[in-house]
Design a protein around this motif. Structure first.
Motif, PDB file in Angstrom:
ATOM      1  N   LEU A  65       5.609  -3.617  -9.736  1.00 20.49           N
ATOM      2  CA  LEU A  65       6.672  -3.409  -9.159  1.00 20.49           C
ATOM      3  C   LEU A  65       7.422  -1.841  -9.567  1.00 20.49           C
ATOM      4  O   LEU A  65       7.775  -1.323  -8.704  1.00 20.49           O
ATOM      5  N   ALA A  66       7.619  -1.944 -10.865  1.00 19.37           N
ATOM      6  CA  ALA A  66       8.087  -0.816 -11.188  1.00 19.37           C
ATOM      7  C   ALA A  66       7.616   0.513 -10.684  1.00 19.37           C
ATOM      8  O   ALA A  66       7.927   1.556 -10.465  1.00 19.37           O
ATOM      9  N   GLU A  69       8.508   1.358  -7.083  1.00 21.49           N
ATOM     10  CA  GLU A  69       9.871   1.570  -6.485  1.00 21.49           C
ATOM     11  C   GLU A  69      10.067   2.822  -5.725  1.00 21.49           C
ATOM     12  O   GLU A  69      11.007   2.789  -4.854  1.00 21.49           O
ATOM     13  N   PRO A  70       9.554   3.967  -6.166  1.00 24.65           N
ATOM     14  CA  PRO A  70       9.597   5.335  -5.553  1.00 24.65           C
ATOM     15  C   PRO A  70       9.536   4.918  -4.084  1.00 24.65           C
ATOM     16  O   PRO A  70       9.906   5.682  -3.197  1.00 24.65           O
ATOM     17  N   ALA A  72       9.738   2.555  -2.345  1.00 26.87           N
ATOM     18  CA  ALA A  72      11.078   1.849  -1.653  1.00 26.87           C
ATOM     19  C   ALA A  72      12.036   2.855  -1.331  1.00 26.87           C
ATOM     20  O   ALA A  72      12.815   2.507  -0.351  1.00 26.87           O
ATOM     21  N   GLN A  73      12.240   3.771  -2.561  1.00 26.62           N
ATOM     22  CA  GLN A  73      13.242   4.805  -2.192  1.00 26.62           C
ATOM     23  C   GLN A  73      13.015   5.657  -1.248  1.00 26.62           C
ATOM     24  O   GLN A  73      13.959   6.240  -0.426  1.00 26.62           O
ATOM     25  N   ARG A 102       4.437  -3.899  -2.931  1.00 27.64           N
ATOM     26  CA  ARG A 102       5.874  -4.170  -3.594  1.00 27.64           C
ATOM     27  C   ARG A 102       6.207  -5.523  -3.204  1.00 27.64           C
ATOM     28  O   ARG A 102       6.555  -6.365  -3.931  1.00 27.64           O
ATOM     29  N   LEU A 106       6.711  -8.834  -5.439  1.00 28.83           N
ATOM     30  CA  LEU A 106       7.993  -9.633  -5.404  1.00 28.83           C
ATOM     31  C   LEU A 106       7.786 -11.256  -5.318  1.00 28.83           C
ATOM     32  O   LEU A 106       8.254 -12.003  -5.848  1.00 28.83           O
ATOM     33  N   ASP A 114      13.761 -11.400  -1.612  1.00 31.90           N
ATOM     34  CA  ASP A 114      13.643 -10.045  -1.761  1.00 31.90           C
ATOM     35  C   ASP A 114      12.345  -9.638  -1.023  1.00 31.90           C
ATOM     36  O   ASP A 114      11.983  -8.616  -0.118  1.00 31.90           O
TER      37      ASP A 114
END
Length: 225
Positions: A65-66, A69-70, A72-73, A102, A106, A114
């Protein structure tokens, strides 16, 4: 057994969809030297999506997940346009695959709401991609909302039956198995059997469907005693 089998199947299907397939330990280049040097070599050989997939296969959903994250951004920036779609208008296939992974991570981490929100976004971004709808149905099921799960599995069958659907037969079978599971869970053995047998028309080699049909047969036999 049902859950584990389904998750492995989705991971395998996602491997096929991602360029280059899944990262396995045997696929990694032979490296020597420091951890930093090894990481640099791996980064040149694998995409973030492939590395994230490998992490999830190893049970490290939080690390995956970490890493994702980019994506998702990037999506957050493009989504402001209001008309974004996977594969065009700023959202390349790699980003959409990352968003799917992602959401998968989750779900595995128990962040059900989420995951549902992320998958709802993906179904809007790619309306002809049944794998997103199937995974959304599972996220509803995992959250305990069986009515929403059933309705979404039924929607996935319709999406998978569209001419433009990618891997439609595979995901129609997965959606029918999901419906079968829910029907059996509420005691509708006949409905469950019908759904599983329908799934076998698209995926005749499914061990999950065969196992569930055997389970239904045992339940009926036990009930007749």
């Amino acid at each position: 057994m049902q859950r584990a089998g389904r998750r492995v199947m989705v991971l395998m299907a996602t491997c096929v969809a991602l360029a280059g397939g899944c990262a396995l330990a045997s696929d990694m280049p032979a490296v020597t030297g420091s951890t930093v040097e090894q990481g640099q070599i791996a980064a040149r050989s694998l995409t973030d999506n492939q590395i994230a997939m490998d992490l999830m296969r190893k049970g490290r959903a939080a690390d995956a997940l970490a890493l994702l994250e980019p994506a998702a951004q990037r999506f957050a920036g493009v989504a402001k346009q209001g008309s974004a779609r996977c594969g065009k208008q700023g959202l390349d296939a790699e980003t959409c695959d990352a968003l799917f992974l992602r959401a998968f991570a989750l779900t595995e981490l128990g962040r059900r709401s989420d995951a549902i929100e992320a998958l709802q976004q993906l179904t809007r971004l790619s309306p002809d991609a049944p794998r997103y709808v199937v995974e959304l149905a599972y996220a509803y099921r995992a959250s305990g909302d069986k009515d929403a799960a059933m309705a979404t599995y039924a929607a996935a069958v319709k999406v998978a039956s569209r001419p433009a659907a990618v891997d439609g037969a595979k995901y129609r079978a997965a959606a029918l198995r999901g419906m079968g599971y829910l029907l059996v869970d509420k005691g509708d053995l006949a409905g469950g059997e019908k759904a599983y047998r329908a799934s076998l028309r698209d995926d005749p080699e499914s061990k999950i469907a065969a196992g569930e049909l055997a389970f239904i047969a045992r339940k009926r036999a036990a009930g007749s005693l």
